[in-house]
Scaffold this active site. Structure first.
Site, PDB file in Angstrom:
ATOM      1  N   SER A 143     -14.183  -0.542 -10.042  1.00 50.48           N
ATOM      2  CA  SER A 143     -15.137  -0.641 -11.146  1.00 50.48           C
ATOM      3  C   SER A 143     -14.649   0.189 -12.328  1.00 50.48           C
ATOM      4  O   SER A 143     -14.858  -0.179 -13.486  1.00 50.48           O
ATOM      5  CB  SER A 143     -16.528  -0.181 -10.704  1.00 50.48           C
ATOM      6  N   TYR A 158      -3.684  12.136   1.502  1.00 51.04           N
ATOM      7  CA  TYR A 158      -2.964  11.465   0.423  1.00 51.04           C
ATOM      8  C   TYR A 158      -1.825  12.366  -0.072  1.00 51.04           C
ATOM      9  O   TYR A 158      -0.674  11.931  -0.199  1.00 51.04           O
ATOM     10  CB  TYR A 158      -3.927  11.125  -0.727  1.00 51.04           C
ATOM     11  N   GLU A 166      -7.880   7.456 -17.678  1.00 51.56           N
ATOM     12  CA  GLU A 166      -8.388   7.865 -16.353  1.00 51.56           C
ATOM     13  C   GLU A 166      -7.664   9.106 -15.837  1.00 51.56           C
ATOM     14  O   GLU A 166      -8.279   9.994 -15.248  1.00 51.56           O
ATOM     15  CB  GLU A 166      -8.282   6.697 -15.353  1.00 51.56           C
ATOM     16  N   GLU A 177       0.835  -1.212   0.000  1.00 46.38           N
ATOM     17  CA  GLU A 177       0.000   0.000   0.000  1.00 46.38           C
ATOM     18  C   GLU A 177       0.864   1.255   0.000  1.00 46.38           C
ATOM     19  O   GLU A 177       1.808   1.369   0.783  1.00 46.38           O
ATOM     20  CB  GLU A 177      -0.894  -0.035   1.249  1.00 46.38           C
ATOM     21  N   HIS A 178       0.551   2.175  -0.886  1.00 50.56           N
ATOM     22  CA  HIS A 178       1.298   3.435  -1.070  1.00 50.56           C
ATOM     23  C   HIS A 178       2.742   3.154  -1.500  1.00 50.56           C
ATOM     24  O   HIS A 178       3.625   3.959  -1.280  1.00 50.56           O
ATOM     25  CB  HIS A 178       1.276   4.302   0.200  1.00 50.56           C
ATOM     26  N   GLY A 206     -17.326   2.660  -6.628  1.00 46.48           N
ATOM     27  CA  GLY A 206     -16.714   3.495  -5.598  1.00 46.48           C
ATOM     28  C   GLY A 206     -16.468   2.776  -4.285  1.00 46.48           C
ATOM     29  O   GLY A 206     -16.217   3.408  -3.263  1.00 46.48           O
ATOM     30  N   ASP A 262       3.237   2.230  -4.740  1.00 43.64           N
ATOM     31  CA  ASP A 262       3.257   2.413  -6.208  1.00 43.64           C
ATOM     32  C   ASP A 262       4.030   3.664  -6.623  1.00 43.64           C
ATOM     33  O   ASP A 262       4.921   3.601  -7.461  1.00 43.64           O
ATOM     34  CB  ASP A 262       1.837   2.395  -6.800  1.00 43.64           C
ATOM     35  N   ASP A 276      -4.551  -0.841 -11.005  1.00 44.74           N
ATOM     36  CA  ASP A 276      -5.910  -1.332 -11.278  1.00 44.74           C
ATOM     37  C   ASP A 276      -6.056  -1.810 -12.718  1.00 44.74           C
ATOM     38  O   ASP A 276      -6.622  -2.868 -12.993  1.00 44.74           O
ATOM     39  CB  ASP A 276      -6.945  -0.232 -11.014  1.00 44.74           C
ATOM     40  N   SER A 311     -25.329   2.209 -20.396  1.00 48.33           N
ATOM     41  CA  SER A 311     -24.958   1.491 -19.179  1.00 48.33           C
ATOM     42  C   SER A 311     -26.207   0.854 -18.595  1.00 48.33           C
ATOM     43  O   SER A 311     -27.138   1.563 -18.195  1.00 48.33           O
ATOM     44  CB  SER A 311     -24.329   2.426 -18.139  1.00 48.33           C
TER      45      SER A 311
HETATM   46  P1  ADP Z   1     -14.033   2.480  -8.106  1.00 48.49           P
HETATM   47  O1  ADP Z   1     -13.142   2.347  -9.294  1.00 48.49           O
HETATM   48  O2  ADP Z   1     -13.296   2.326  -6.807  1.00 48.49           O
HETATM   49  O3  ADP Z   1     -15.228   1.588  -8.153  1.00 48.49           O
HETATM   50  P2  ADP Z   1     -14.312   5.129  -9.147  1.00 48.49           P
HETATM   51  O4  ADP Z   1     -14.890   6.368  -8.579  1.00 48.49           O
HETATM   52  O5  ADP Z   1     -12.903   5.146  -9.570  1.00 48.49           O
HETATM   53  O6  ADP Z   1     -14.600   3.970  -8.082  1.00 48.49           O
HETATM   54  O7  ADP Z   1     -15.160   4.685 -10.415  1.00 48.49           O
HETATM   55  C1  ADP Z   1     -16.564   4.568 -10.320  1.00 48.49           C
HETATM   56  C2  ADP Z   1     -17.185   5.178 -11.558  1.00 48.49           C
HETATM   57  O8  ADP Z   1     -16.941   4.348 -12.704  1.00 48.49           O
HETATM   58  C3  ADP Z   1     -18.697   5.268 -11.467  1.00 48.49           C
HETATM   59  O9  ADP Z   1     -19.110   6.398 -10.749  1.00 48.49           O
HETATM   60  C4  ADP Z   1     -19.070   5.345 -12.937  1.00 48.49           C
HETATM   61  O10 ADP Z   1     -18.865   6.652 -13.433  1.00 48.49           O
HETATM   62  C5  ADP Z   1     -18.035   4.417 -13.590  1.00 48.49           C
HETATM   63  N1  ADP Z   1     -18.614   3.063 -13.740  1.00 48.49           N
HETATM   64  C6  ADP Z   1     -18.317   1.957 -13.052  1.00 48.49           C
HETATM   65  N2  ADP Z   1     -19.059   0.895 -13.432  1.00 48.49           N
HETATM   66  C7  ADP Z   1     -19.873   1.356 -14.396  1.00 48.49           C
HETATM   67  C8  ADP Z   1     -20.899   0.754 -15.206  1.00 48.49           C
HETATM   68  N3  ADP Z   1     -21.232  -0.528 -15.093  1.00 48.49           N
HETATM   69  N4  ADP Z   1     -21.522   1.551 -16.118  1.00 48.49           N
HETATM   70  C9  ADP Z   1     -21.179   2.844 -16.245  1.00 48.49           C
HETATM   71  N5  ADP Z   1     -20.221   3.449 -15.531  1.00 48.49           N
HETATM   72  C10 ADP Z   1     -19.585   2.731 -14.615  1.00 48.49           C
HETATM   73 MG    MG Z   2     -11.483   3.632  -9.669  1.00 48.94          MG
END
Ligand code: ADP
Ligand code: MG
Length: 394
Positions: free
Chosen positions: A133, A227, A166, A40-41, A128, A43, A178, A74
């Site tokens: 994701s 951070y 990103e 952790e931290h 989130g 990278d 990631d 989506s």
């Molecule tokens: P994490 O990566 O930790 O889940 P992030 O804030 O970096 O959180 O990314 C989340 C964002 O990614 C969501 O708010 C959305 O904008 C996008 N996202 C994730 N999954 C989907 C999906 N299935 N469809 C559309 N957008 C998505």
């Molecule tokens: Mg993310």
């Protein structure tokens, strides 16, 4: 929105949604979320991380269009966007579509010609929650767009491209981990990544071992500011060590002996931040070795030490995460537990005996609720494959 117990939708369902929405004969791609087991931290210090891809993921389906338009739907948001293929915004609009459009933007910057298309995104990575994701959306979109463009790209190049999307398009300053694990993950394996060289090796996770990710449901508001403070502290400590040993480009080059000799020249907080990173790098490589030799006890000890270091030296834990880790350590079936992610809340990762994982998860939820009054979300998963094309019938 995706919940803890949402199953990964079937690829055939994604194809069906695509056909209903757009017609066409889609190809379907899947990219996983991830959890960082240790490191952790480290990278931005050029060091090591050891994530695993998980069996929570996002599908991206794609088909060509003849009307010169781009349309992305989506299924999670039940919402779509559409643009002329050459009228796509050149910067973010602060909408979920920034993620796939950022990848399109980055591909076009690389000279990849992507024709008009329809795309559906559908997944079960909780948004989130710290399971990334965003990287799963980016990498699934990248595979889909590359397929449509009939272009080839190395996996590591895809990871870098998605990170660029990103960083530069979405405007989130993430490292490479990631996207890298979403591209290069392998079933039943963790991946030890050298964040400087991007060399990596896989480390086996035995079949009888499961991963239980426990969301504390808190994210303390200091996280963002702290951070930056941590990064500045690490830079300050590195600069002091570099005065003595100019070959220390990044803290990853420093040893515990360096810190013993010259740590006293640093303010105490700076010395402890450096100590966390220097020892964490050693622990992370040792954890990969422990997995390679099947020594799960050693892995668990390293995770426990990593949590203590993150809590006391890096001061990036919080009361709730400490409660979650302590509760896990009292439960049968635990191999190792620690706070994962950037700190000040978020998720803990628990490596557990799969046989008792369901009971472990239930007891953890109960103990955490009794101690904090907070209802945790728990995600049970396994180390899974990196991004790939899937059969529509699957
Ligand atoms: P994490 O990566 O930790 O889940 P992030 O804030 O970096 O959180 O990314 C989340 C964002 O990614 C969501 O708010 C959305 O904008 C996008 N996202 C994730 N999954 C989907 C999906 N299935 N469809 C559309 N957008 C998505
Ligand atoms: Mg993310």
């Amino acid at each position: 929105m995706a919940e803890s117990n949402d199953k990964l939708p079937a690829a055939s369902l994604v194809a069906e949604i695509h056909e209903n929405q757009f017609g066409g004969d889609p190809r379907v791609f899947l990219a996983p979320g991830r959890v960082n087991l240790i490191g952790e931290h480290t990278d931005y210090a050029g060091g090591f991380v050891m994530p695993a891809a998980i069996d929570f993921g996002t599908f991206a389906s794609i088909s060509a269009r003849r009307d010169g338009r781009i349309e992305i739907w989506s299924q999670n948001f039940k919402e779509g966007v559409t643009y002329g293929a050459n009228e796509v915004p050149q910067k973010r609009t602060q909408h979920w579509s920034d993620y796939p459009l950022g990848v399109l933007w980055a591909l076009r910057k690389e000279g990849v010609e992507v024709p008009a298309f329809s795309m559906v995104l559908h997944g079960n990575v909780p948004l989130g929650a710290g399971l990334s994701s965003s990287a799963s959306v980016e990498v699934a979109s990248a595979l889909a767009l590359l397929h449509l463009a009939d272009a080839k790209m190395e996996r590591t190049a895809i990871a870098k491209l998605c990170q660029k999307a990103e960083n530069a398009y979405v405007g989130a300053s993430c490292g490479i981990m990631d996207q890298f694990i979403a591209c290069q993950g392998a079933e039943d394996h963790a991946l030890l990544l050298d964040c400087r060289s991007l060399e990596f090796r896989l480390a086996p996770i035995p079949r009888h071992v499961g991963l239980v990710i426990a969301n504390t449901m808190v994210k303390h508001s200091i996280a963002g500011g702290e951070y930056g403070t941590r990064r500045a502290e690490v830079e300050e400590g590195t600069a002091i060590l570099r005065e003595h040993r100019p070959e220390i480009a990044l803290l990853r080059d420093a040893t515990p002996e360096d810190l013993e000799r010259w740590g006293s020249e640093m303010p105490d907080n700076v010395m402890r931040r450096c100590r966390h990173i220097i020892t964490e790098n050693l622990r992370t490589v040792a954890a990969a070795d422990a997995l390679a030799s099947g020594n799960l006890k050693r892995l668990g000890d390293l995770m426990a030490a990593a949590h203590v270091s993150y809590r006391d030296d890096f001061e990036a834990s919080c009361e709730e995460a400490d409660i979650m880790v302590a509760a896990a350590q009292s439960l049968p079936g635990l191999i190792g537990a620690r706070l994962t992610g950037g700190g000040f809340g978020g998720c803990t990762v628990n490596v557990v005996e799969e046989e008792v994982a369901a009971r472990f998860a239930e007891q953890l939820r109960e103990e955490y609720q009794a101690a904090t009054g907070i209802q945790a979300e728990i995600y049970r998963c396994h180390a899974s494959a990196g991004a790939h094309a899937v059969e529509k019938s699957g």
